[in-house]
Design a protein around this motif. Structure first.
Motif, PDB file in Angstrom:
ATOM      1  N   ILE A  97       0.858  -1.184   0.000  1.00  0.00           N
ATOM      2  CA  ILE A  97       0.000   0.000   0.000  1.00  0.00           C
ATOM      3  C   ILE A  97       0.895   1.236   0.000  1.00  0.00           C
ATOM      4  O   ILE A  97       1.758   1.384   0.874  1.00  0.00           O
ATOM      5  CB  ILE A  97      -0.934   0.027   1.223  1.00  0.00           C
ATOM      6  N   VAL A  98       0.717   2.101  -0.976  1.00  0.00           N
ATOM      7  CA  VAL A  98       1.448   3.359  -1.011  1.00  0.00           C
ATOM      8  C   VAL A  98       0.677   4.373  -0.173  1.00  0.00           C
ATOM      9  O   VAL A  98      -0.447   4.750  -0.505  1.00  0.00           O
ATOM     10  CB  VAL A  98       1.613   3.855  -2.466  1.00  0.00           C
ATOM     11  N   TYR A  99       1.293   4.775   0.930  1.00  0.00           N
ATOM     12  CA  TYR A  99       0.646   5.681   1.880  1.00  0.00           C
ATOM     13  C   TYR A  99       1.755   6.432   2.593  1.00  0.00           C
ATOM     14  O   TYR A  99       2.609   5.827   3.253  1.00  0.00           O
ATOM     15  CB  TYR A  99      -0.208   4.895   2.873  1.00  0.00           C
ATOM     16  N   GLY A 100       1.783   7.737   2.464  1.00  0.00           N
ATOM     17  CA  GLY A 100       2.886   8.552   2.973  1.00  0.00           C
ATOM     18  C   GLY A 100       3.132   8.370   4.461  1.00  0.00           C
ATOM     19  O   GLY A 100       2.196   8.290   5.260  1.00  0.00           O
ATOM     20  N   GLN A 101       4.411   8.312   4.830  1.00  0.00           N
ATOM     21  CA  GLN A 101       4.764   8.150   6.232  1.00  0.00           C
ATOM     22  C   GLN A 101       4.254   9.298   7.087  1.00  0.00           C
ATOM     23  O   GLN A 101       3.866   9.098   8.241  1.00  0.00           O
ATOM     24  CB  GLN A 101       6.281   8.037   6.376  1.00  0.00           C
ATOM     25  N   THR A 102       4.215  10.494   6.509  1.00  0.00           N
ATOM     26  CA  THR A 102       3.679  11.638   7.256  1.00  0.00           C
ATOM     27  C   THR A 102       2.212  11.423   7.602  1.00  0.00           C
ATOM     28  O   THR A 102       1.764  11.739   8.720  1.00  0.00           O
ATOM     29  CB  THR A 102       3.834  12.924   6.436  1.00  0.00           C
ATOM     30  N   GLU A 103       1.447  10.868   6.670  1.00  0.00           N
ATOM     31  CA  GLU A 103       0.033  10.610   6.930  1.00  0.00           C
ATOM     32  C   GLU A 103      -0.142   9.499   7.959  1.00  0.00           C
ATOM     33  O   GLU A 103      -1.019   9.568   8.823  1.00  0.00           O
ATOM     34  CB  GLU A 103      -0.688  10.259   5.627  1.00  0.00           C
ATOM     35  N   LEU A 104       0.678   8.477   7.854  1.00  0.00           N
ATOM     36  CA  LEU A 104       0.639   7.398   8.836  1.00  0.00           C
ATOM     37  C   LEU A 104       0.949   7.939  10.230  1.00  0.00           C
ATOM     38  O   LEU A 104       0.286   7.572  11.220  1.00  0.00           O
ATOM     39  CB  LEU A 104       1.646   6.320   8.427  1.00  0.00           C
ATOM     40  N   THR A 105       1.955   8.815  10.325  1.00  0.00           N
ATOM     41  CA  THR A 105       2.310   9.421  11.609  1.00  0.00           C
ATOM     42  C   THR A 105       1.150  10.247  12.147  1.00  0.00           C
ATOM     43  O   THR A 105       0.821  10.185  13.346  1.00  0.00           O
ATOM     44  CB  THR A 105       3.556  10.306  11.445  1.00  0.00           C
ATOM     45  N   ARG A 106       0.505  11.018  11.279  1.00  0.00           N
ATOM     46  CA  ARG A 106      -0.644  11.824  11.697  1.00  0.00           C
ATOM     47  C   ARG A 106      -1.762  10.927  12.247  1.00  0.00           C
ATOM     48  O   ARG A 106      -2.379  11.228  13.278  1.00  0.00           O
ATOM     49  CB  ARG A 106      -1.167  12.646  10.522  1.00  0.00           C
ATOM     50  N   ASP A 107      -2.022   9.814  11.552  1.00  0.00           N
ATOM     51  CA  ASP A 107      -3.069   8.889  12.010  1.00  0.00           C
ATOM     52  C   ASP A 107      -2.758   8.348  13.397  1.00  0.00           C
ATOM     53  O   ASP A 107      -3.647   8.255  14.261  1.00  0.00           O
ATOM     54  CB  ASP A 107      -3.216   7.729  11.021  1.00  0.00           C
ATOM     55  N   LEU A 108      -1.504   7.971  13.621  1.00  0.00           N
ATOM     56  CA  LEU A 108      -1.118   7.412  14.914  1.00  0.00           C
ATOM     57  C   LEU A 108      -1.151   8.477  16.013  1.00  0.00           C
ATOM     58  O   LEU A 108      -1.516   8.183  17.161  1.00  0.00           O
ATOM     59  CB  LEU A 108       0.269   6.780  14.817  1.00  0.00           C
ATOM     60  N   MET A 109      -0.790   9.707  15.677  1.00  0.00           N
ATOM     61  CA  MET A 109      -0.882  10.799  16.653  1.00  0.00           C
ATOM     62  C   MET A 109      -2.336  11.055  17.049  1.00  0.00           C
ATOM     63  O   MET A 109      -2.660  11.195  18.236  1.00  0.00           O
ATOM     64  CB  MET A 109      -0.273  12.078  16.081  1.00  0.00           C
ATOM     65  N   ASP A 110      -3.208  11.128  16.040  1.00  0.00           N
ATOM     66  CA  ASP A 110      -4.632  11.350  16.318  1.00  0.00           C
ATOM     67  C   ASP A 110      -5.209  10.207  17.148  1.00  0.00           C
ATOM     68  O   ASP A 110      -5.987  10.434  18.089  1.00  0.00           O
ATOM     69  CB  ASP A 110      -5.411  11.487  15.009  1.00  0.00           C
ATOM     70  N   HIS A 111      -4.816   8.985  16.803  1.00  0.00           N
ATOM     71  CA  HIS A 111      -5.288   7.811  17.537  1.00  0.00           C
ATOM     72  C   HIS A 111      -4.848   7.884  18.993  1.00  0.00           C
ATOM     73  O   HIS A 111      -5.627   7.573  19.908  1.00  0.00           O
ATOM     74  CB  HIS A 111      -4.749   6.543  16.865  1.00  0.00           C
TER      75      HIS A 111
END
Length: 389
Positions: A97-111
């Motif tokens: 899955i191509v998904y930017g690391q910055t977006e993944l980091t944002r998701d984990l921060m929000d979570h």
């Protein structure tokens, strides 16, 4: 303050470990030297193995990845003026899955915020102490005051230059490193990708990569000498060079736009051994670096988290030290396989200054063999989508 696990670093590995621990009822605190906004400004690659995606789902933070990430069932190698596709799905039964690391980091921060997890930003001079004994603790400075967090374990998720690895430099840490004689000039642009999947190009002028962040944002790279600077490369010069290294049909389809980010990254392979020192564990870039050719950096950090979380789960919920005792060996076994794959892809696709005609002919023969051998393609596919944990 007292916690069960002190996590140094709020990059993807620290945040992912924190999410898994919180959901398991294991208390944890994350310490980060900068603020949230600074972290989210950093632009990083993001090709996620199946195992990494599954870990995000396990942590409860995978919803946006599935909604916005781009599923890729294959990759293409470009050489001899043509594209040669490797079907990841058919050959391995998996995809990436191509998904930017910055977006993944944002998701984990929000979570983490939603679950009430504690993160201390702007924590300066973070230092682990007494991790070889029962009474491990971490100190840090904030607003001119020194604070202390007592803990059972310390997870060092703070990168190659972080405090965790520095703390064990004189404790029998071994270093294994290979530095490559070139770098990658990368350009990020708001333009549709030239191809629906990633293209890895071997060309007489050097390596090139056509990657992407979304259906409207592309990331492209070309191999450059280490002494080159960003200032030497205008946007027009970059786009012209990229076209030269791609097959004609692909080059003609390439759309360009002004760059929104441009940088040169050196390439190296690095592994530290061991990854455990008493109550302290090295995780992710704190323990290893891979060249980006194999798309393994973020994914290796995730597999480290998997092994460490299993060990901590065993300790707190099963009252067993077996998983913790096995962490370093289990993680290193997978790390070295990923290092091998990343090194082999780098060696296969780049032009090395010291290589002569014999070396180039062998490289060409390897590419030709790969394009015709199902067994060779299967090996690449299995490694690219990620070996089993």
């Amino acid at each position: 303050m007292r916690t069960q696990v002190a996590i140094i670093g709020s990059g993807p590995s620290g945040l992912l470990l924190g999410a898994l621990l919180t959901d398991a009822g294991i208390d944890n605190v994350i310490l980060e030297r900068v603020d949230r906004a600074y972290i989210l400004k950093r632009i990083r690659a993001g090709v996620l193995e199946t195992g990494t995606a599954e870990l995000l789902d396990q942590a409860g933070a995978g919803a946006r990845m599935h909604a916005e990430g781009l599923v890729h069932d294959g990759i293409s190698l470009a050489f001899d003026g043509r594209l040669h596709r490797i079907d990841l799905k058919v050959l391995s039964g998996k995809h990436v899955i191509v998904y930017g690391q910055t977006e993944l980091t944002r998701d984990l921060m929000d979570h983490r915020e939603e679950r009430g997890g504690k993160t201390i930003y702007d924590a300066q001079n973070v230092t682990p102490h007494d991790f070889g004994t029962v009474g491990a603790f971490v100190t840090y400075e904030k607003d001119g005051i020194t604070h202390r967090i007592d803990c059972d374990f310390i997870a060092g998720c703070d990168g190659f230059h972080g405090a965790s690895r520095k703390a064990v430099e004189d404790m029998g840490l071994s270093h294994f490193e290979k530095v490559y004689p070139f770098g990658w000039l990368g350009v990020l642009a708001d333009v549709a990708p030239v191809h629906h999947e990633l293209i890895y190009a071997n060309h007489a002028r050097g390596f090139a990569l056509c990657s992407q962040r979304s259906a409207t944002r592309s990331r492209y790279y070309v191999q450059v000498p280490l002494e080159d600077t960003v200032e030497q490369w205008s946007d027009d010069t970059f786009w012209d060079e990229l076209r030269r290294r791609l097959p004609r049909e692909t080059a003609e389809a390439l759309k360009t736009a002004p760059s929104i980010e441009k940088s040169i990254a050196p390439l190296r392979s690095y592994v530290a051994e061991p990854l455990r020192f008493g109550k302290l564990f090295l995780v992710g870039d704190a323990g290893h670096i891979v060249p980006p050719t194999g798309a393994k950096g973020l994914n290796l950090a995730a597999s480290d988290v998997h092994y460490l979380f299993e060990g901590l789960w065993d300790h707190y919920l099963e009252k067993s030290m077996a998983g913790i005792d096995a962490y370093s060996a289990r993680a290193l076994s997978r790390i070295w396989k990923a290092e091998r794959f990343s090194w082999s892809m780098t060696s296969l696709l780049h032009r090395f200054p010291a290589h002569g005609e014999f070396d180039r002919k062998v490289q060409e023969a390897e590419l030709d063999y790969l394009s015709h051998s199902l067994a060779a393609q299967t090996s690449v596919a299995e490694n690219y989508v990620g070996l089993a944990y």
